[in-house]
Design a protein around this motif. Structure first.
Motif, PDB file in Angstrom:
ATOM      1  N   GLU A  91     -18.249 -15.839  25.696  1.00 46.10           N
ATOM      2  CA  GLU A  91     -18.568 -16.709  26.830  1.00 46.10           C
ATOM      3  C   GLU A  91     -17.344 -16.885  27.736  1.00 46.10           C
ATOM      4  O   GLU A  91     -17.468 -16.844  28.971  1.00 46.10           O
ATOM      5  N   PHE A 105     -25.339 -21.937  28.846  1.00 40.75           N
ATOM      6  CA  PHE A 105     -24.153 -21.257  29.333  1.00 40.75           C
ATOM      7  C   PHE A 105     -24.474 -20.495  30.621  1.00 40.75           C
ATOM      8  O   PHE A 105     -23.742 -20.583  31.611  1.00 40.75           O
ATOM      9  N   ARG A 131     -25.269  -3.050  23.650  1.00 41.32           N
ATOM     10  CA  ARG A 131     -26.624  -3.562  23.904  1.00 41.32           C
ATOM     11  C   ARG A 131     -26.512  -4.862  24.680  1.00 41.32           C
ATOM     12  O   ARG A 131     -25.675  -5.713  24.359  1.00 41.32           O
ATOM     13  N   PRO A 132     -27.328  -5.014  25.690  1.00 34.21           N
ATOM     14  CA  PRO A 132     -27.312  -6.301  26.406  1.00 34.21           C
ATOM     15  C   PRO A 132     -27.759  -7.420  25.463  1.00 34.21           C
ATOM     16  O   PRO A 132     -28.600  -7.214  24.599  1.00 34.21           O
ATOM     17  N   VAL A 133     -27.148  -8.574  25.636  1.00 35.02           N
ATOM     18  CA  VAL A 133     -27.497  -9.741  24.808  1.00 35.02           C
ATOM     19  C   VAL A 133     -27.655 -10.935  25.746  1.00 35.02           C
ATOM     20  O   VAL A 133     -26.802 -11.165  26.609  1.00 35.02           O
ATOM     21  N   TYR A 164     -22.188 -10.030  28.884  1.00 31.64           N
ATOM     22  CA  TYR A 164     -22.049 -10.882  27.695  1.00 31.64           C
ATOM     23  C   TYR A 164     -22.141 -10.030  26.418  1.00 31.64           C
ATOM     24  O   TYR A 164     -21.335 -10.165  25.495  1.00 31.64           O
ATOM     25  N   GLY A 165     -23.111  -9.140  26.370  1.00 31.82           N
ATOM     26  CA  GLY A 165     -23.249  -8.263  25.210  1.00 31.82           C
ATOM     27  C   GLY A 165     -22.042  -7.355  25.053  1.00 31.82           C
ATOM     28  O   GLY A 165     -21.592  -7.075  23.937  1.00 31.82           O
ATOM     29  N   LEU A 173     -19.474  -9.594  23.503  1.00 36.32           N
ATOM     30  CA  LEU A 173     -19.861 -10.109  22.182  1.00 36.32           C
ATOM     31  C   LEU A 173     -19.632  -9.062  21.094  1.00 36.32           C
ATOM     32  O   LEU A 173     -19.087  -9.353  20.038  1.00 36.32           O
ATOM     33  N   HIS A 174     -20.025  -7.826  21.374  1.00 39.49           N
ATOM     34  CA  HIS A 174     -19.906  -6.784  20.353  1.00 39.49           C
ATOM     35  C   HIS A 174     -18.479  -6.284  20.191  1.00 39.49           C
ATOM     36  O   HIS A 174     -18.143  -5.689  19.173  1.00 39.49           O
ATOM     37  N   ARG A 175     -17.686  -6.492  21.218  1.00 36.70           N
ATOM     38  CA  ARG A 175     -16.299  -5.999  21.134  1.00 36.70           C
ATOM     39  C   ARG A 175     -15.330  -7.077  20.664  1.00 36.70           C
ATOM     40  O   ARG A 175     -14.156  -6.803  20.503  1.00 36.70           O
TER      41      ARG A 175
END
Lengths: 185, 406
Positions: free
Chosen positions: A52, B24, B16-18, A37-38, A41-43
């Motif tokens: 998601e 969800f 970084r992991p989030v 997910y991270g 999200l950052h990309r």
């Protein structure tokens, strides 16, 4: 290069092999979910919805592979590989959209130097700036600067010549720099 | 890519992991188990909230209080996040840098109303002039007005722009800067720039603002299908507007590359309002009433017989507070009001007297609006054969022959 390839993010010392066993899958899911997910999200400009969607696509693709009876020895690296393909597919789809949607840049060059403020602010600005870069350039930036691939490797992944990737990187760097500075203005 | 490349450092810091939203995570896990063929996913492990609280919680009353405080904070945060997501504010106006009283920009805002005729003053609150955004070298300064609107000025380069929406009711405001060559020079910031701006060869920038109550994005459309979607900076109350400024890049400035319209779009991508002023273009007729009109609320304010059948003058509100007017004749809809915002009169702004001629084949319809209650309309033609006007509360309506100029 200082960027740490995502493959080098520390994984558990003894990574359990993965198959369709529910307990093993749950353990893998809890470990991999924040990373995947991270990663998205950052990309993807910090867009929760996109992150998601892509996370879901990645895990569904992973399950499809597991249903074929595969036993995965290094699940984290494996899921990252699937995620990277999904991300590049997403960038390609965006690139197609952008062909008819010209994002005209500002005519004036910014002369300011990149300044790295505190880590959290830098990350927020970088996420926003990366989202504003054209999809093809973003793919090159992500592969070379975030994922740590060489230009030659990135070219192979993107199906382009190394010179083309270098050109994308040069333009992407300029766009990113401009957006990054604007985000902090 | 040197080892001290700051760009690599910045981008490298993105990994970084989030933790995603718990709903969800659980929904996806449940779906994955379904896919894996598990009829029932194993019961989820109880989640521990990582709130930074000590592991050993104090006695129940204090714990309850702590939980309540956390809940209230969470609700406040969720409300703030929801508002942020819903309205997309990016700049909190009250936190933006205020213009110093000795600065040139402050003096410009402060002198906006000097010598303004009665009723024409903007009511700008110059003490509240603030720097809300930068677009490249340009800086956007904004100040509220006493009547709930705002004035803005884009400064810092030759193609700046600016203007006021005194009442804060204009759904889309545009400013064009054009350059017609050394002999003609720079034409700065006109809201109705004329045909010059239509040709992108002369167009240098398009700026403006949109009202977030109705619009989420802006598209600048060219006739060849090219679309530019400018970045919008949303500014919080009391401004409550989104501002954009798009420099027209060199590769867009080719002769014959013609600007078509500037559109404001809602969240679903539907056009809320189109600005056709760059072309001084008025859609003469359409097969449908104006897109922004709430047709269900349309009222027929006048009608008259013509050789092509009955002509009706309609008015309807739009969902952003404007009044749309059009004429229906022989299955076509003629847009009767010449206005920068197509066919709809913006709320609160005085409507000046105006008259329009609408031609269809052998029929000419005359439409006039904004007539003072004490006034009247008289049509004079060279042959003095014009038929009588049909006055209504809001308009006068008449038919005549196209061969006789009135």
């Amino acid at each position: 290069m200082l960027a740490i390839p995502f493959m080098e993010i520390s994984a558990p010392a003894a990574e359990a092999a993965l198959d369709t066993n529910p307990d093993a899958f749950r353990a893998f899911y809890e470990q991999a979910l924040p990373r995947v997910y991270g990663y998205f999200l950052h990309r993807c400009g910090g867009s929760v919805q996109v992150a998601e969607d892509l996370t879901q696509e990645t895990f569904l693709a992973a399950v499809t592979e597991l249903q074929k009876g595969k036993r995965i020895r290094t699940p984290i690296a494996w899921i990252y590989g699937i995620a990277r393909h999904k991300l590049l597919d997403h960038y390609r789809a965006q690139e197609r959209l952008e062909r008819g949607l010209v994002l005209a840049g500002q005519a004036d060059e910014l002369e300011d130097e990149l300044v790295v403020p505190d880590e959290e602010e830098a990350r927020e600005r970088a996420t926003a700036a990366l989202a504003s870069v054209a999809a093809s350039q973003r793919a090159a930036l992500v592969l070379c600067y975030v994922d740590g691939f060489s230009v030659r490797e990135a070219a192979a992944i993107l199906g382009k010549r190394a010179e083309a990737v270098e050109s994308l990187l040069a333009r992407g760097r300029a766009s990113f720099k401009r957006a990054y500075l604007e985000a902090g203005a | 890519m040197s080892s001290v490349d700051p760009l690599a450092t910045i981008l490298g810091g993105l990994d970084r992991p989030v933790q995603p939203r718990p709903e969800f995570a659980e929904t996806l896990l449940s779906r994955l188990f379904d896919e894996l063929g598990e009829a029932q996913a194993p019961a989820p492990k109880p989640r521990r909230l990582h709130l930074g609280l000590p592991r050993t919680l104090p006695s129940t009353p204090l714990r309850l209080r702590l939980v309540l405080i956390v809940l209230v904070l969470f609700l406040l945060l969720a409300t703030w996040a929801a508002l942020t997501l819903a309205f997309g504010w990016h700049v909190v106006f009250g936190r933006a840098q205020r213009a110093q009283h000795t600065s040139r920009i402050f003096k410009e805002f402060d002198s906006l109303d000097l010598g303004a005729p009665s009723g024409m003053a903007t009511g700008v609150v110059s003490n509240q002039t603030r720097l809300v955004a930068r677009f490249g070298r340009y800086r956007l300064w904004v100040a509220p007005t006493k009547a709930g609107g705002s004035c803005s000025a884009m400064v810092g380069g030759p193609f700046g722009s600016g203007g006021c929406d005194r009442l804060g009711t204009i759904p889309l405001r545009t400013d064009y800067s054009t350059y017609s060559g050394p002999s003609q020079g720079l034409d700065r910031s006109h809201s109705s720039p004329g045909n010059l701006a239509a040709d992108a060869a002369h167009l240098r920038s398009i700026g403006g603002s949109v009202d977030p109550r109705w619009s989420e994005s802006v598209e600048i459309r060219f006739r060849d299908g090219t679309v530019i979607r400018p970045r919008i900076v949303w500014v919080s109350a009391p401004i409550a507007e989104g501002f954009f400024f798009q420099a027209i890049a060199r590769d867009q400035r080719r002769p014959g590359h013609t600007l078509r319209e500037v559109d404001a779009l809602d969240a679903e991508g539907n056009i809320v309002v189109s600005d056709l002023s760059a072309l001084q273009l008025r859609r003469m007729y359409s097969n449908d009433p104006p897109a922004e009109a709430m047709v269900d609320h349309a009222v027929r304010v006048a009608q008259t017989d013509t050789p092509l059948g009955e002509a009706s003058l309609w008015q309807a509100p739009s969902r952003f507070g404007t009044t749309c007017t059009w004429i229906e004749l022989a299955g076509r809809f003629y847009f009767a009001v010449s206005n920068a915002l197509q066919n709809c009169q913006i709320e609160g702004y005085s409507s000046k007297w105006r008259a329009e001629l609408v031609r269809s084949g052998s029929v000419v319809l005359f439409y006039a609006a904004g007539i003072p209650s004490s006034g009247s309309v008289r049509l004079e033609s060279r042959a003095a054969t014009t038929s009588a006007c049909v006055p209504t509360a809001t308009a006068s309506f008449s038919t005549g022959s196209p061969s006789r100029r009135s």
